[in-house]
Design an enzyme around this catalytic site. Structure first.
Site, PDB file in Angstrom:
ATOM      1  CG  MET A  14      28.450  53.431  44.007  1.00  0.00           C
ATOM      2  SD  MET A  14      29.233  52.711  42.523  1.00  0.00           S
ATOM      3  CE  MET A  14      27.991  53.105  41.286  1.00  0.00           C
ATOM      4  CG  ASN A  45      30.675  42.232  44.829  1.00  0.00           C
ATOM      5  OD1 ASN A  45      30.737  43.080  43.946  1.00  0.00           O
ATOM      6  ND2 ASN A  45      30.901  42.505  46.095  1.00  0.00           N
ATOM      7  CB  THR A 207      34.883  31.021  54.577  1.00  0.00           C
ATOM      8  OG1 THR A 207      34.095  32.019  55.244  1.00  0.00           O
ATOM      9  CG2 THR A 207      34.153  30.583  53.311  1.00  0.00           C
ATOM     10  CG  ASP A 239      30.736  38.706  47.600  1.00  0.00           C
ATOM     11  OD1 ASP A 239      29.992  38.055  48.348  1.00  0.00           O
ATOM     12  OD2 ASP A 239      30.828  39.946  47.638  1.00  0.00           O
ATOM     13  N   GLY A 272      44.416  41.958  44.558  1.00  0.00           N
ATOM     14  CA  GLY A 272      44.190  43.251  43.917  1.00  0.00           C
ATOM     15  C   GLY A 272      43.224  44.070  44.733  1.00  0.00           C
TER      16      GLY A 272
END
Length: 293
Positions: A14, A45, A207, A239, A272
């Site tokens: 959570m 995720n 990455t 993710d 977002g």
């Protein structure tokens, strides 16, 4: 691209997120906005991201036998993820404390809780195109899952995040390793993909945040730039990148094309707020990919 089936073994947390104007320094208190609670955890995720991108997804993990655990299961199931392999344990559900500054950079602390009890045995990998793992569950759990996948001829993809010790047995079972710069440095002392492959995986991708990503496999090395987007929150971008890369890799795309699609998906996830709430659909990724081509 045909519909793929992705098998994810990983964490469910959570997420408790606070937005701030800047990240705090050592020993510093910074006032933030209201706390936002949302489903998270790298396993959940990446499973949700893959489902949004159009895959059939099965998730194996563990939550606590508590209200947070039941809320997490319901949230992930609403995204179309098969959560029949997620068990409820007599422990607290995992929690992630996240601080996000304006512009998207973040700091995260995790209380593992029930994620530390994951012990995957007798996985039904029938029909799976790939197995996707992360390190928010015990390394031994990842090792068990990877061995089962190899026995069934299922490609193993490991996002070695967060970094953990004791990967010597796991890395030779990995077909594709995904790490960020910090994780790469912890593994091999730098960000050289050839040095990562020398540890055992058949392919490696690092990455690089706003600089994109680099990768290497038997066909050679590649460097892929990022996609410029108006970023507001980087939580969940990594993710999303991993989910898209796993699907493209499982579909047999050349590594450079797979990494480029992953960069597009990861970029869209920063536009977002939140992790799972900001993850793009496959159509959105295709549109951004097409515009930039």
């Amino acid at each position: 691209m045909r519909e793929l089936e992705l098998f994810v073994v990983g964490s469910l947390n959570m997420d408790l997120t606070v937005q701030v104007t800047r990240l705090p320094g050592r020993g510093e208190t910074v006032a933030g906005a209201a706390v936002v609670r949302a489903a998270g955890g790298k396993g959940a995720n990446q499973a949700v991201a893959a489902a949004r991108l159009g895959a059939r997804v099965r998730l194996v993990g563990q939550v606590g036998d508590d209200a947070l655990g039941r809320e997490l299961l319901a949230a992930v199931a609403r995204e179309g993820v098969d959560v029949s392999g997620v068990r409820q344990a007599p422990a607290d559900t995992g929690v992630a404390m996240i601080v996000v500054e304006d512009g998207g950079e973040n700091m995260i602390t995790i209380a593992r809780g029930a994620n530390g009890l994951v012990r995957p045995t007798d996985l039904d990998l029938t029909g799976a195109d790939a197995l996707l793992l992360q390190l928010e569950i015990p390394v031994d759990a990842c090792l068990s899952a990877a061995r089962q996948a190899r026995a069934h001829g299922v490609p193993v993809i490991l996002n070695a995040a967060p970094y953990a010790h004791g990967l010597d047995e796991l890395l030779p079972l990995v077909d594709l390793l995904i790490v960020n710069e910090g994780e790469a440095a912890a593994l091999c002392g730098g960000t050289d993909t050839a040095a990562l492959i020398a540890l055992g995986p058949r392919a490696a991708v690092v990455t690089l945040g706003e600089r994109g990503a680099r990768g290497q496999d038997a066909a050679g090395a590649c460097q892929v730039p990022s996609f410029p987007v108006p970023a507001v929150d980087a939580v969940g971008a990594g993710d999303t990148f991993c989910a898209q890369l796993a699907l493209s890799y499982a579909a047999g795309l050349p590594l450079v094309q797979a990494v480029r699609r992953a960069c597009a998906a990861g970029a869209l996830a920063t536009t977002g707020h939140g992790a799972q709430t900001a993850m793009p659909t496959g159509d959105q990724v295709e549109r951004l990919f097409a515009r930039a081509s």
